[in-house]
Structures are given as structure tokens and as C-alpha cells.
Scaffold this motif. Structure first.
Motif, PDB file in Angstrom:
ATOM      1  N   ASN A   3      -7.647  -7.887  -4.230  1.00  0.00           N
ATOM      2  CA  ASN A   3      -6.349  -7.494  -3.677  1.00  0.00           C
ATOM      3  C   ASN A   3      -6.265  -5.980  -3.502  1.00  0.00           C
ATOM      4  O   ASN A   3      -5.210  -5.446  -3.234  1.00  0.00           O
ATOM      5  N   GLY A   4      -7.384  -5.302  -3.687  1.00  0.00           N
ATOM      6  CA  GLY A   4      -7.417  -3.849  -3.562  1.00  0.00           C
ATOM      7  C   GLY A   4      -7.424  -3.131  -4.889  1.00  0.00           C
ATOM      8  O   GLY A   4      -7.710  -1.938  -4.949  1.00  0.00           O
ATOM      9  N   MET A   5      -7.104  -3.831  -5.969  1.00  0.00           N
ATOM     10  CA  MET A   5      -7.064  -3.216  -7.295  1.00  0.00           C
ATOM     11  C   MET A   5      -8.484  -2.986  -7.807  1.00  0.00           C
ATOM     12  O   MET A   5      -9.332  -3.871  -7.726  1.00  0.00           O
ATOM     13  N   ILE A   6      -8.728  -1.793  -8.334  1.00  0.00           N
ATOM     14  CA  ILE A   6     -10.018  -1.475  -8.947  1.00  0.00           C
ATOM     15  C   ILE A   6      -9.753  -1.253 -10.432  1.00  0.00           C
ATOM     16  O   ILE A   6      -9.215  -0.225 -10.828  1.00  0.00           O
ATOM     17  N   GLY A   7     -10.073  -2.234 -11.238  1.00  0.00           N
ATOM     18  CA  GLY A   7      -9.747  -2.189 -12.658  1.00  0.00           C
ATOM     19  C   GLY A   7      -8.279  -2.483 -12.829  1.00  0.00           C
ATOM     20  O   GLY A   7      -7.827  -3.602 -12.650  1.00  0.00           O
ATOM     21  N   ASN A   8      -7.492  -1.446 -13.146  1.00  0.00           N
ATOM     22  CA  ASN A   8      -6.035  -1.579 -13.198  1.00  0.00           C
ATOM     23  C   ASN A   8      -5.413  -0.367 -12.520  1.00  0.00           C
ATOM     24  O   ASN A   8      -6.116   0.504 -12.027  1.00  0.00           O
ATOM     25  N   ILE A   9      -4.096  -0.314 -12.492  1.00  0.00           N
ATOM     26  CA  ILE A   9      -3.413   0.741 -11.741  1.00  0.00           C
ATOM     27  C   ILE A   9      -3.719   2.127 -12.315  1.00  0.00           C
ATOM     28  O   ILE A   9      -3.681   3.125 -11.607  1.00  0.00           O
ATOM     29  N   TYR A  10      -4.073   2.187 -13.604  1.00  0.00           N
ATOM     30  CA  TYR A  10      -4.373   3.474 -14.221  1.00  0.00           C
ATOM     31  C   TYR A  10      -5.784   3.959 -13.899  1.00  0.00           C
ATOM     32  O   TYR A  10      -6.050   5.157 -13.896  1.00  0.00           O
ATOM     33  N   SER A  11      -6.704   3.047 -13.651  1.00  0.00           N
ATOM     34  CA  SER A  11      -8.075   3.457 -13.324  1.00  0.00           C
ATOM     35  C   SER A  11      -8.258   3.716 -11.831  1.00  0.00           C
ATOM     36  O   SER A  11      -9.295   4.227 -11.412  1.00  0.00           O
ATOM     37  N   LEU A  16     -10.931   5.779  -6.957  1.00  0.00           N
ATOM     38  CA  LEU A  16     -10.845   6.211  -5.558  1.00  0.00           C
ATOM     39  C   LEU A  16     -11.531   7.555  -5.353  1.00  0.00           C
ATOM     40  O   LEU A  16     -12.181   7.787  -4.335  1.00  0.00           O
ATOM     41  N   GLN A  17     -11.376   8.459  -6.323  1.00  0.00           N
ATOM     42  CA  GLN A  17     -12.062   9.745  -6.231  1.00  0.00           C
ATOM     43  C   GLN A  17     -13.574   9.553  -6.208  1.00  0.00           C
ATOM     44  O   GLN A  17     -14.278  10.144  -5.392  1.00  0.00           O
ATOM     45  N   GLN A  46       4.556   6.778 -12.756  1.00  0.00           N
ATOM     46  CA  GLN A  46       5.465   7.571 -13.577  1.00  0.00           C
ATOM     47  C   GLN A  46       4.740   8.359 -14.664  1.00  0.00           C
ATOM     48  O   GLN A  46       5.259   9.346 -15.150  1.00  0.00           O
ATOM     49  N   GLN A  47       3.546   7.915 -15.040  1.00  0.00           N
ATOM     50  CA  GLN A  47       2.801   8.606 -16.096  1.00  0.00           C
ATOM     51  C   GLN A  47       2.106   9.834 -15.509  1.00  0.00           C
ATOM     52  O   GLN A  47       1.363   9.729 -14.526  1.00  0.00           O
ATOM     53  N   PRO A  48       2.324  11.011 -16.098  1.00  0.00           N
ATOM     54  CA  PRO A  48       1.706  12.244 -15.569  1.00  0.00           C
ATOM     55  C   PRO A  48       0.189  12.155 -15.431  1.00  0.00           C
ATOM     56  O   PRO A  48      -0.376  12.639 -14.462  1.00  0.00           O
ATOM     57  N   MET A  49      -0.490  11.521 -16.396  1.00  0.00           N
ATOM     58  CA  MET A  49      -1.946  11.429 -16.340  1.00  0.00           C
ATOM     59  C   MET A  49      -2.392  10.594 -15.140  1.00  0.00           C
ATOM     60  O   MET A  49      -3.349  10.953 -14.434  1.00  0.00           O
ATOM     61  N   ALA A  50      -1.708   9.495 -14.893  1.00  0.00           N
ATOM     62  CA  ALA A  50      -2.060   8.643 -13.749  1.00  0.00           C
ATOM     63  C   ALA A  50      -1.810   9.374 -12.433  1.00  0.00           C
ATOM     64  O   ALA A  50      -2.615   9.296 -11.504  1.00  0.00           O
ATOM     65  N   ILE A  51      -0.697  10.112 -12.367  1.00  0.00           N
ATOM     66  CA  ILE A  51      -0.382  10.888 -11.156  1.00  0.00           C
ATOM     67  C   ILE A  51      -1.447  11.953 -10.920  1.00  0.00           C
ATOM     68  O   ILE A  51      -1.926  12.141  -9.799  1.00  0.00           O
ATOM     69  N   ALA A  52      -1.858  12.636 -11.991  1.00  0.00           N
ATOM     70  CA  ALA A  52      -2.858  13.698 -11.869  1.00  0.00           C
ATOM     71  C   ALA A  52      -4.195  13.164 -11.375  1.00  0.00           C
ATOM     72  O   ALA A  52      -4.940  13.874 -10.704  1.00  0.00           O
ATOM     73  N   GLN A  53      -4.496  11.911 -11.680  1.00  0.00           N
ATOM     74  CA  GLN A  53      -5.777  11.352 -11.257  1.00  0.00           C
ATOM     75  C   GLN A  53      -5.731  10.741  -9.867  1.00  0.00           C
ATOM     76  O   GLN A  53      -6.746  10.681  -9.178  1.00  0.00           O
ATOM     77  N   GLY A  60      -7.352  13.420  -0.032  1.00  0.00           N
ATOM     78  CA  GLY A  60      -8.715  13.416   0.476  1.00  0.00           C
ATOM     79  C   GLY A  60      -9.681  14.283  -0.286  1.00  0.00           C
ATOM     80  O   GLY A  60     -10.696  14.729   0.254  1.00  0.00           O
ATOM     81  N   ARG A  61      -9.402  14.567  -1.534  1.00  0.00           N
ATOM     82  CA  ARG A  61     -10.282  15.394  -2.360  1.00  0.00           C
ATOM     83  C   ARG A  61     -10.633  14.636  -3.629  1.00  0.00           C
ATOM     84  O   ARG A  61     -10.145  13.546  -3.880  1.00  0.00           O
ATOM     85  N   SER A  62     -11.462  15.234  -4.463  1.00  0.00           N
ATOM     86  CA  SER A  62     -11.746  14.702  -5.792  1.00  0.00           C
ATOM     87  C   SER A  62     -11.850  15.880  -6.742  1.00  0.00           C
ATOM     88  O   SER A  62     -11.902  17.043  -6.318  1.00  0.00           O
ATOM     89  N   TYR A  63     -11.922  15.595  -8.025  1.00  0.00           N
ATOM     90  CA  TYR A  63     -12.093  16.674  -8.997  1.00  0.00           C
ATOM     91  C   TYR A  63     -13.406  17.421  -8.751  1.00  0.00           C
ATOM     92  O   TYR A  63     -13.560  18.577  -9.131  1.00  0.00           O
TER      93      TYR A  63
END
Length: 203
Positions: A3-11, A16-17, A46-53, A60-63
Motif C-alpha cells: 500500500n506504499g508503506m515501508i515498515g511503518n509511518i515512522y520509518s 524514502l531518503q 506530529q512527532q518532531p523526529m518523524a518530521i525531521a526524517q 528531494g534531498r537526503s541527509y
């Protein structure tokens, strides 16, 4: 997951990066980029860590691109080119409808086994954490729980006096219709009539 999910919403953010950054170096099995991004766009992060990732993938970038950034160009970036902040939408002052959530806790793994259930009424839009708090208020001896704050939000460490342990590789897993929740208790919002199970599990 199909369905497009890779692991879970947090991963999803790091996945994607990684897929975006390494596509030019090797040919992994085909993946549906549009479907994966549609999962991200549909989720209310809503979680800052998830947003940052997830943000680097959205622009269109990665770390990995950090080492090659031209800071002089970035510094002079005009406000019109920066990403707009989304306004917080709310319906303050308007009472929300109530929903009924069925909540159960189960331990068939350690010590004295148990299986308790309760149905609680909470305002529509409440998080699972709020459901658990109401259950604990109505029956503290059975549904009391403890949490700890992590960079990914609240983590449930124990329920009914039974705590997970890294030594035993045990934890409390939250399920709906037999499927693990893709969000934590602080952000997941149950729907009316949903049955949430907290199951003491091993990994």
C-alpha cells in the motif's frame, strides 16, 4: 507492504531518503515512489523526529546531501522560496462528539496471565493515550500504566504493573484488528467502535 508503506509511518522518512539517494548507484527491486509518497502526504505527522526524517525526502534531498550544501546560497534564500508553514487548524469552543473505544490488555507471556477489557467514552479525535487514561481512571487497579518520554514521543513501559524489558526482549505492542498500530499512543486516534489491544509481546 503493497500500500506504499515501508515498515511503518515512522520509518518512512529514512526509507524514502535511502531509496532516493541510492537509486543512481544500483538497481534495487522496483518500488512505487508515488504510492510511498502518497502515504506520507496522507499522514498527519506530529512527532518532531518523524518530521525531521521525512522533510528531506519531501524536498528531494537526503541527509547524505548535507556534505555538499552551499551554505552561502542557503543563507541568501529569499522568504518567497522557503517552504510555507501550515497554519494550525482547530475548532476551539466547539464541543466534539463522543466515541466509544474498546480497550483490552493481554499477557500470555510471563508470570500470572491476564486478559482484561473495558469500553470507554472519549471525545472524537482523542488519542489512544487519552483512552488509556480514562480506562485507568475508571479502573486504576487493572488499567494503570506508565510511560517514558523518548525522541519519538511517549513510550508505554508498563501496564497493570507488568513492564517490558530489553533483557527479556519484551514490550507492550498495540494492535487494531490484529494489526500493529503505525503510530504511538500519543498520536494514534482511534475511531468510534474500534477495539485496541495492548498485548505483552516479545521481539
Amino acid at each position: 507492504k503493497g500500500n506504499g508503506m515501508i515498515g511503518n509511518i515512522y520509518s518512512m522518512g529514512l526509507a524514502l531518503q535511502a531509496l532516493g539517494a541510492t537509486g543512481k548507484f544500483y538497481a534495487p527491486r522496483e518500488w512505487d515512489c508515488a504510492q510511498a509518497f502518497s502515504m506520507v502526504f496522507a499522514h498527519d505527522y506530529q512527532q518532531p523526529m518523524a518530521i525531521a526524517q521525512v522533510l528531506p525526502a519531501l524536498v528531494g534531498r537526503s541527509y547524505l546531501d548535507v556534505a555538499g550544501l552551499d551554505c552561502a546560497v542557503t543563507k541568501d534564500m529569499s522568504p518567497s522560496r522557503q517552504l510555507p508553514l501550515s497554519p494550525v487548524l482547530g475548532t476551539q469552543g466547539i464541543p466534539r462528539a463522543s466515541i466509544l473505544v474498546h480497550y483490552s490488555i493481554t499477557n500470555k507471556l510471563q508470570g500470572k496471565h491476564f486478559n482484561y477489557s473495558i469500553s470507554v467514552t472519549v471525545p472524537s479525535g482523542s488519542t489512544l493515550l487519552q483512552v488509556m487514561k480514562v480506562a485507568a481512571e475508571e479502573d486504576p487497579q487493572t488499567f494503570s500504566f506508565q510511560t517514558e518520554q523518548t525522541s519519538w514521543g511517549l513510550y508505554v513501559t508498563s501496564i497493570h504493573g507488568l513492564a517490558g524489558s530489553t533483557d527479556d526482549r519484551t514490550y507492550w505492542q498495540f494492535l487494531s484488528a490484529g494489526n500493529a498500530l503505525n503510530e504511538g499512543v500519543g498520536t494514534y486516534k482511534p475511531h468510534d467502535g474500534e477495539h485496541i489491544q495492548a498485548v505483552f509481546s516479545t521481539y
